[in-house]
Design an enzyme around this catalytic site. Structure first.
Site: not given
Ligand code: NAD
Length: 465
Positions: A166, A217-219, A221-222, A239, A273
């Protein structure tokens, strides 16, 4: 590029995706329903048995051929990525990302993970194997959409799992195009993409037939995914966000490292990131480092991605533009000194924020304490090493960090004191498909890349006699 778009767009309708540099429509994406997600998972489940039954060598060969296919379409993929994500073709950007996709596929195909003999003695023989997990759900962000998809899917496929991906709702087209290219080689059903937003992501993390979620993605959402996957006890690799510190010791060779410092922070226009997001510089060389960074940064052209001269691009979306603008404003309001940039041009189309360097800023200013994820670097002065290490470790995230010094032993001693998953010396953010990568603290858990990364896509099984 047009041919790829033709293959992935719905014949009519769908949601428009716009170029963040110009506002022009790049293409359209179909909006799937939760029923479409269910269908994809059930196809993946059926395909997994046959895929897992293939030999490890056969799966490795398929991944090598997938790398060939990506290389053959690399320019078209880079152009689409550049238009959708905003990153320029040149610099460590779109062409670099397409190249990294092929490189990660090849290295992952070549890794070896055989059974490990744990105990071999009279009366006991114990071996550790890694078996396929089943169907892996992969959820990605918008900053490096193709490369991060490959990080997730390549080890999953190599280990005999099938994948439902996704992508971010901001950058689905490049991931759909990449998957289309991969699927010219992969058997049917082994890799599928379900574009969509939060609801589709959430449903994937709750689905009983998904064995593991690879999430980048973001902390915030994690944390939501930890909660939504709890009922099915899913395996997770998370990550998450970072706010990487760099520490420049007084013996650093400023002119030798200035350009690497710049790219450590401004790779992908800061939307990375593991980019350098807080720079701590010893007071003896503070003014010289600031001057060297201004000199390098002033020469780096920013603009529309398809223009071959540019190496920096726009922010990907309005929300990210607003975050960066707000944080730089907070720095200005607190009396920090703007060395470069800091004033976006309101009349310009696109989400361009100028390359910004901010000096004489307090460690607790929001531009330092929060992840800016854009082209604005705060430079903080320190007097003692203890003070620098304390500030570097003062946040609840710890993805990467770096130490800059002419004395490698001294730099290693400092590195050992930093709470981060990776500490680079005289570079920042240099990742390698053979070297494990993952976060400390709230930057996540689990490792990607290398043999350690493969292990995370298998379920460990001990056989003992
Ligand atoms: P985000 O968390 O907003 O979204 C990431 C993904 O999660 C998207 O596909 C989104 O649709 C999905 N999502 C959102 N809510 C969800 C839920 N409740 N359940 C499941 N999926 C859901 O992040 P972003 O704004 O797309 O990315 C930026 C962030 O990602 C920054 O904080 C960055 O540091 C981090 N990042 C980390 C790494 C790493 O390797 N650690 C790499 C790249 C980006």
């Amino acid at each position: 590029m047009t041919e790829l778009l033709g293959a992935i767009q719905p014949s009519e309708g769908g949601r428009e995706i716009r170029d963040p540099a110009t506002g022009e429509v790049v293409g359209r994406v179909a909006e799937p329903t939760l029923a479409d997600l269910g269908t994809a998972v059930s196809i993946a489940r059926s395909a997994q048995r046959e895929w897992a039954a293939r030999s490890d060598t056969a799966r490795s060969d398929v991944l090598q051929r997938a790398a060939d296919a990506v290389e053959a379409s690399a320019e078209a993929l880079a152009e689409l990525l550049s238009r959708e994500q905003g990153k320029p073709l040149n610099g460590p950007n779109a062409r670099f990302e397409a190249g990294a996709c092929a490189a990660w596929l090849r290295t992952t195909a070549a890794l070896e993970l055989g059974p490990e003999v744990l105990v071999e003695e009279e009366g006991t023989h114990a071996e550790l194997h890694y078996r396929p997990l089943g169907v892996v759900g992969a959820i990605g962000p918008w900053n490096w959409p193709m490369m991060i998809s490959i990080w997730q899917l390549a080890p999953a496929l190599r280990m005999g799992n099938t994948v439902v991906l996704k992508p971010s709702e901001y950058t689905p087209l490049s991931v759909l195009a990449l998957t289309h290219v991969l699927n010219t080689v992969l058997p049917p059903g082994v890799l599928q993409v379900v574009p969509g937003g939060r609801a589709v992501g959430e449903a994937l993390t709750e689905h009983p037939d998904i064995a593991k979620v690879m999430f980048t993605g973001s902390t915030a959402t994690g944390k939501a995914i930890i909660r939504s996957s709890a009922d099915t006890v899913k395996r997770l690799t998370l990550e998450l966000g970072g706010n990487d510190a760099g520490i420049v010791l007084p013996d650093a060779d400023i002119h030798a490292v200035a350009e690497d410092l710049f790219w450590g922070a401004f790779i992908n226009t800061g939307q990375t990131c593991a980019a350098l997001k807080r720079l701590y510089v010893h007071e003896d060389i503070y003014d010289d480092v600031c001057a060297a960074l201004v000199e390098v940064a002033s020469k780096m052209p920013m603009g529309v991605g398809l223009d071959e001269t540019n190496v920096l691009g726009p922010l990907q979306n309005q929300a990210q533009f607003d975050i960066v603008s707000g944080l730089v404003q907070a720095a200005k309001d607190a009396g920090a000194r703007i060395l470069l940039g800091g004033n976006p041009v309101a009349s310009q189309p696109g989400y361009f924020y100028p390359t910004t360097l901010v000096a004489d800023i307090d460690n607790d200013n929001p531009l330092v304490a929060q992840e800016q994820f854009g082209p604005a670097l705060p430079i903080i002065k320190f007097s003692t090493l203890d003070e620098a290490v304390e500030m570097a470790n003062g946040l609840d995230v710890g993805l990467g960090a770096s130490v800059w010094s002419s004395d490698a032993d001294r730099a290693r001693e400092v590195a050992a004191r930093i709470e981060a998953g990776t500490v680079w010396i005289n570079k920042h953010g240099a990742i390698d498909p053979r070297i494990p990568f993952g976060g400390a603290k709230q930057s996540g858990y689990g490792l990607e890349f290398g043999v350690e990364g493969l292990k995370q896509l298998g379920t460990p099984q001990v056989i003992t006699s």
